[in-house]
Design a protein around this motif. Structure first.
Motif, PDB file in Angstrom:
ATOM      1  N   GLU A 209     -92.102 -67.219 -73.812  1.00 34.74           N
ATOM      2  CA  GLU A 209     -91.490 -66.137 -73.038  1.00 34.74           C
ATOM      3  C   GLU A 209     -91.584 -66.365 -71.534  1.00 34.74           C
TER       4      GLU A 209
ATOM      5  N   TYR B  44     -81.125 -61.724 -89.057  1.00 36.17           N
ATOM      6  CA  TYR B  44     -81.386 -62.963 -88.319  1.00 36.17           C
ATOM      7  C   TYR B  44     -80.117 -63.560 -87.723  1.00 36.17           C
TER       8      TYR B  44
ATOM      9  N   THR C 288     -79.542 -72.460 -89.435  1.00 34.53           N
ATOM     10  CA  THR C 288     -79.174 -72.461 -88.015  1.00 34.53           C
ATOM     11  C   THR C 288     -77.683 -72.676 -87.774  1.00 34.53           C
TER      12      THR C 288
ATOM     13  N   ARG D 286     -83.086 -61.075 -84.100  1.00 31.93           N
ATOM     14  CA  ARG D 286     -84.010 -62.214 -84.157  1.00 31.93           C
ATOM     15  C   ARG D 286     -85.403 -61.819 -83.676  1.00 31.93           C
ATOM     16  N   GLN D 287     -85.455 -60.921 -82.694  1.00 27.42           N
ATOM     17  CA  GLN D 287     -86.756 -60.444 -82.225  1.00 27.42           C
ATOM     18  C   GLN D 287     -87.495 -59.686 -83.336  1.00 27.42           C
TER      19      GLN D 287
ATOM     20  N   ASN E 182     -90.519 -74.423 -76.303  1.00 22.26           N
ATOM     21  CA  ASN E 182     -91.059 -73.705 -77.452  1.00 22.26           C
ATOM     22  C   ASN E 182     -92.583 -73.753 -77.413  1.00 22.26           C
TER      23      ASN E 182
ATOM     24  N   GLY F 261     -77.810 -60.504 -83.445  1.00 16.18           N
ATOM     25  CA  GLY F 261     -78.058 -61.023 -82.104  1.00 16.18           C
ATOM     26  C   GLY F 261     -79.535 -61.170 -81.782  1.00 16.18           C
ATOM     27  N   ASP F 262     -79.841 -61.100 -80.487  1.00 18.04           N
ATOM     28  CA  ASP F 262     -81.220 -61.284 -80.031  1.00 18.04           C
ATOM     29  C   ASP F 262     -82.152 -60.203 -80.561  1.00 18.04           C
ATOM     30  N   ALA F 263     -81.646 -58.983 -80.634  1.00 15.41           N
ATOM     31  CA  ALA F 263     -82.486 -57.885 -81.130  1.00 15.41           C
ATOM     32  C   ALA F 263     -82.905 -58.135 -82.577  1.00 15.41           C
TER      33      ALA F 263
END
Length: 424
Positions: free
Chosen positions: A174, A103, A330, A111-112, A179, A107-109
């Protein structure tokens, strides 16, 4: 200021991409409201109204379902399973280092993938919650006795509604703006305003004017307070060391690191409400048990939680705890200190590395206390007002107002960011 606002509104309508995103959000919300109006068959409306009037926790669930629970629509459990799954996954990051690494460090990957696991977990939770609520409604005579096939069919429909709502929320995140899940909750809150206003008008009593004035003043204070705390931040001065590369001199500038008083936003409120739904649901369910001591214990728990002051105490505590918990997830002081050191930056008077992380951790702990106490106080303030005035609608209205204002602020900031990018 008005001129700047009008210019940004013009940019929104002139920019095709931004306009498309906003129209997509509106279309998704229309679909959501349409689905929330489709009820499951065989509802005893009078029994349902009485049941909801005596159970404030199901009123909270009605917020998450966008009003779908009040008419037992196919969206009756709303985004509650998804929120519960998100809470479970966030808790698992504390217990499973691999999840935390995924998490925070991939990175983004990463978190995805993390969000994908949350979606997978939502599916069984939707079936479990659908089964539990349908059984609870049957026991209270709101839904007639169903055959095994009918019961299974309704559970599948309810679970599918929750999963569909999760999918709509993901699409909004997306392809829209803001959100998606928060916007769906916001849409449900706004959808209930016309009926609330009409009820207030028809039940208007001149003798209650001071109460109405006090409630309006409290709402204004809540809105102002949420805006203030959301925007409040503690600036930490940061200096970049001067570096010479060839003929170029890099760095040597001073800036600041903004630490928000409320890093967690509205999530602690949503998390706390999600957690509060379970004890009452389980206690109400077990109160129908044929085993005397289980039924007696469950009834005692249900009646205890029905007490506004006990409920308010748990609510306040959960909001404070989740504010710290979500902030810890966070905002990672060690990672921030590492990034500062990697980029040749330092906080004046503080050694780079571990000392900087400790310094940032101490500051974020102190300022988060302010945000946590503020959110907790605002969360229970409507309950206090209810106890003083006897107006039960304030409890739900105050919580809904808190969520709605935070969501609107977040949405406005994101639209403003998009228009600023296109403006320059």
């Amino acid at each position: 200021m008005l001129e700047s606002f009008l210019r940004k509104v013009k940019l929104v309508f002139e920019d095709e991409t931004l306009r498309t995103r906003i129209l997509f959000v509106l279309a998704a919300l229309v679909v959501f409201r349409f689905l929330a109006a489709i009820p499951i068959p065989g509802i005893n409306a009078a029994q349902l109204e009485a049941f909801l009037a005596n159970n404030q926790f199901l009123g909270l669930l009605n917020i998450f379902s966008g009003g779908g629970f009040s008419n037992l629509s196919i969206m009756m459990i709303g985004v509650a399973p998804y929120i519960t799954a998100s809470i479970v996954m966030q808790l698992m990051t504390v217990l499973i280092p691999k999840l935390k690494e995924m998490y925070q460090e991939e990175g983004d990957a990463g978190r995805q993938r993390f969000m994908q696991y949350s979606r997978y977990l939502t599916v069984p939770l939707a079936f479990i919650q659908g089964f539990g609520f349908l059984l609870l409604l049957q026991q209270n005579g709101i839904v007639p006795e169903l055959t095994l096939l009918g019961f299974i069919t309704n559970v599948i429909v309810i679970a599918a509604g929750a999963i569909l709502l999760m999918w709509i929320g993901e699409l909004v995140s997306e392809f829209g703006i803001g959100n998606g899940i928060s916007l769906l909750i916001f849409a449900g809150i706004v959808a209930g305003l016309p009926s609330a206003i009409s009820q207030l008008i028809f039940s208007f009593d001149v003798a209650q004017i001071p109460v109405y004035v006090a409630f309006t003043a409290a709402a204004a204070v809540i809105i102002s307070g949420v805006v203030f705390i959301t925007e409040a931040e503690r600036p930490i001065p940061v200096t970049y060391a001067r570096r010479v590369r060839g003929s170029k001199v890099l760095g040597g500038i001073s800036t600041y690191l903004p630490l928000r008083v409320n890093q967690a936003g509205v999530m602690p409120i949503i998390f706390a409400l999600s957690i509060l739904l379970f004890p009452q649901m389980i206690a109400t369910f077990l109160a129908q048990s044929n085993i005397p001591f289980i039924a007696a214990g469950a009834s005692a728990v249900a009646s205890g939680l029905a007490n506004n002051w006990i409920y308010g105490g748990f609510y306040f505590l959960l909001v404070v705890v989740f504010t710290y918990f979500y902030t810890a997830i966070t905002f990672e002081p060690n990672q921030v200190a590492k990034n500062l050191q990697k980029n040749g930056a330092f906080i004046p008077g503080v050694r780079p590395g571990g000392t900087t992380a400790e310094y940032l951790g101490n500051i974020i702990t102190r300022i988060t206390l302010v945000g946590a106490l503020f959110l907790g106080t605002l969360a229970v303030l409507p309950i206090i007002l209810q106890g003083l005035t006897g107006i039960t609608a304030i409890t739900i209205g105050g919580t809904a107002l808190l969520i709605a204002v935070s969501v609107v602020l977040d949405l406005v900031k994101k639209i403003d960011a998009q228009t600023s990018i296109r403006e320059y």
